[in-house]
Structures are given as C-alpha cells and as structure tokens.
Design an enzyme around this catalytic site. Sequence first.
Site, PDB file in Angstrom:
ATOM      1  N   GLU A 145      34.840  34.596  16.282  1.00 41.85           N
ATOM      2  CA  GLU A 145      33.895  35.899  15.794  1.00 41.85           C
ATOM      3  C   GLU A 145      33.511  34.660  15.003  1.00 41.85           C
ATOM      4  OE1 GLU A 145      34.596  35.459  12.456  1.00 41.85           O
ATOM      5  OE2 GLU A 145      36.158  34.405  11.927  1.00 41.85           O
ATOM      6  N   ASN A 205      32.011  25.508  12.934  1.00 46.37           N
ATOM      7  CA  ASN A 205      31.833  25.230  12.060  1.00 46.37           C
ATOM      8  C   ASN A 205      32.241  23.654  10.951  1.00 46.37           C
ATOM      9  OD1 ASN A 205      33.161  27.911  11.099  1.00 46.37           O
ATOM     10  ND2 ASN A 205      34.780  27.792  11.157  1.00 46.37           N
ATOM     11  N   PHE A 246      20.938  24.953   6.192  1.00 45.68           N
ATOM     12  CA  PHE A 246      21.575  24.391   5.894  1.00 45.68           C
ATOM     13  C   PHE A 246      21.610  23.219   5.280  1.00 45.68           C
ATOM     14  CE2 PHE A 246      23.698  27.358   8.394  1.00 45.68           C
ATOM     15  CZ  PHE A 246      24.939  27.765   7.354  1.00 45.68           C
ATOM     16  N   GLY A 254      32.870  25.775   0.623  1.00 49.21           N
ATOM     17  CA  GLY A 254      34.344  26.483   0.164  1.00 49.21           C
ATOM     18  C   GLY A 254      34.173  27.402   0.473  1.00 49.21           C
ATOM     19  N   CYS A 257      37.137  29.758   5.278  1.00 49.31           N
ATOM     20  CA  CYS A 257      36.598  28.836   6.806  1.00 49.31           C
ATOM     21  C   CYS A 257      36.163  27.305   6.475  1.00 49.31           C
ATOM     22  CB  CYS A 257      35.861  29.925   7.223  1.00 49.31           C
ATOM     23  SG  CYS A 257      36.745  31.568   7.722  1.00 49.31           S
TER      24      CYS A 257
END
Length: 436
Positions: A145, A205, A246, A254, A257
């Site tokens: 996901e 991530n 970003f 935070g 994830c």
Amino acid sequence: MRLTVIGTGYLGATHAACMAELGHEVLGVDVDPDKVAALQAGRVPFHEPGLPELIAEHTASGRLRFTTDYAEAGAFADVHFVCVGTPQLGGSEGADLTYVDSAFAAIAEHAAPDALVVGKSTVPVGTAGRLADTHACVEVAWNPEFLREGFAVEDTLRPDRLVFGVRSERAETILRKVYASVLTAGTPLVTADFPTAELVKTAANAFLATKISFINAMAEVCEAAGGDVGVLAEAIGYDDRIGPKFLRAGVGFGGGCLPKDIRAFAHRADELGVSLDFLREVDAINMRRRDKVVELAREQCGGSVLGARIAVLGAAFKPDSDDIRDSPALNVAARLRLDGADVTVYDPEAMDNARKAFPLLGYALSAEEALGGADLVLHLTEWPQFREIDPERARSLVSRPRIVDGRGVLDADRWTAAGWRFRALGRTAPVGEGLR
C-alpha cells in the site's frame, strides 16, 4: 468479486470500503469485536476524510460487512487481503510481524485450497517468501500500500501506481481482476517478484524520509551560516531532478509509518549484510529538529520556560488526521511541560487521542482558547485553520506576542507587521527582534 480484508485498522478499513466502492462484495475481519461492531454500524474509530461516508453507504447496502469469524471469512471468498499492523519491535529497530504471521495462519487454516492471500502490510524483505513457504496450502501475493493519511480514499481509488508481487500468472490475473476498474483508468502497474514488491514500499518511505531530513539538515546549516532555508528550498526545488515536494523545513516527520519503517529497513539491511546507516542519520536529523523547537521555545522565553504559558497549535502528526503516533507536536509539548511550562494544546481532530496519551498536558476547545494569556505560541501541525489565524486578533489574546513556526508555512511578514516576534527553523535571527 468476493473479497475479505483481514485487519480493520487504518489500512484495512480503508481498503475494505474502497474495494466495496469498486463494486466488490467485501467482508472485513478483525479480532476486536468492539471495532467490528462499530464498523458494522457505520462508525469509523479514527479520522480519515471521506471514509465514514463510504463505510456507512456500503454497510447499509450490504456490500460491506464485518466479522470476527475467520471460518466465515474462509468460506466467503477465495481472495483475502491481509492489512494488519507491523509496529516496531520492542527493544529493537526491527518490525514486529506477530500480527502478520497470526493473520496468515488464521486465514490459511480456513481458506479454500489454492485461495489467494494477498499481503498489503509493510514488511521486511523476505517475509512474503517465508509466508508462502510456510502456508503452501494457499497461494501468496504481495500488493504493498502507498496511502497517505488524509488522502487514503483517493490513494486507494485512484493510486499513482499498483505493484503486484507474484509467483504465478494466475495470481497476477486474479489481482488484475480485483483492480480492473483502476487499471482501466490508466493506473500504471508494476509486476515484480516478492522481494522487489516488498522493497518498493520500504524504499519509497526511505526516500521520502531522506528528502525531509535533507532539507532539515540544510536548515541546520542555514542556522549556523546565516542563510534562509525557505529561499534555499525554493531555489533547489525549481530543478526538475529535485522538485519542490517535501522540501519544507520544520519540526520533522512522525506518524506510524516513516519512523518505524526506516528503522526496520536499516535493521533488515543489517541482517542481509548491507549497510543503510544513512537512514539512521536521517532518523537522527529528524529527531534533532524537535530538539531545536524546544531550544527556540526556551530562547523566546528568556532562557527558561519554567512557569511560561505556552500554546501548542497541533497534536496530530500531520493535518487531516487524528493520528498522534510519534507526533512531533506532542513530543515537544510534553518535553516543555517537563521543563516546567504550563502547556495548552489544541488540534481540530486529535484531542481525544492526545488526552489519552498525554493526560498531564492542558487542552483547549479552540485555537483562540489555547492562545488566551499565552507567553509563547508554537505552530507544530500544519492544519489550514492555523495558517488562516488572524495575527492581529491573535495578538489581542496572548500575553506576549511571540511565535515559533515549526512548519515553515506561516507568513512571517504578516505576523511581524501585526507586532509578533517570529521565529522559524532554518533562519538565524528572529523577525521582529525588537518586539516583546
């Protein structure tokens, strides 16, 4: 098609509702009977825009149901999505796979022979292969996901890509059928082996966390050298190889994830004999930004916050969420209270969760109430409501017009024109230095 979704937390509830929206009959499965009862009644136990409406609509129509019975789930469908959590393992950087292992074992016990069990949870590379070997009575696939809290419904119904980790054409064919309408809409599909599919999520991530910590590292340099990280970020963001997303310096990331995922990724790489120590520095930079906000708060209060009344705007780790896991805002608030400050927190959605986790902090019913009599204001969660606060009105409420913008989004000129002493991360000198 008939599908089950195992685990009805943030990921599972969203996936179940969106699969129903795509036209499937869906049965959500969870071991928590209270959660199941709430969802079956159309109530969502967390904040996610658009999700309550979907769940209410599809539970009312009967297209979406919830149960605690794995036997019922096994009989209901031949495609099962596992959406349980993988928290950080206590005392270790690694991921706790207890819930994933339990969910796979439970559904494998009751599923039809050759049923397809699809993992969506974020797991260390190698997990899918291990589960496939352990539960040979079913077929395993991995479909990571890529949800953003606050945009989870949109990200599920209109994702920017789909990734299928499969070992057979049959598994790919089934997943193509599940996502037929999404693929027809033009969503890119990447088909991969198990390790690559698992790594796509952790790599994504890790990259996002690295980009956030990069600009925060640049903020540290700007603070030391006399630069302005906002102007720096704007300038490098025009480079299309870098892009502006970003690149806003602030108190850091935070949530449930990014922090635990980059730690688990570095830990798993160590197990494989590969060094990803740069991710530990990414983590360290991120945590240092919280330290910097605490330092700025002390500086604004003359060196000590003892006895100071501090208003903290924000509790959730990000806007459009009530998720307070590893929240920078609450971490800073709690540390300032330990230093002797009288801290009052306000957040549009996360108040109940914050009170449960940090009962010793003060809480307000509105931003204006939080500002009342404050000696210092900290802006720590980027809610639109906070950006829209009128600095003139806010000055009339506080005891001293001093603010630290921990998210780098407030208009410094507007606030200083209204008489505020304004600080932001990545700048060396206060704006409105002469004001008190």
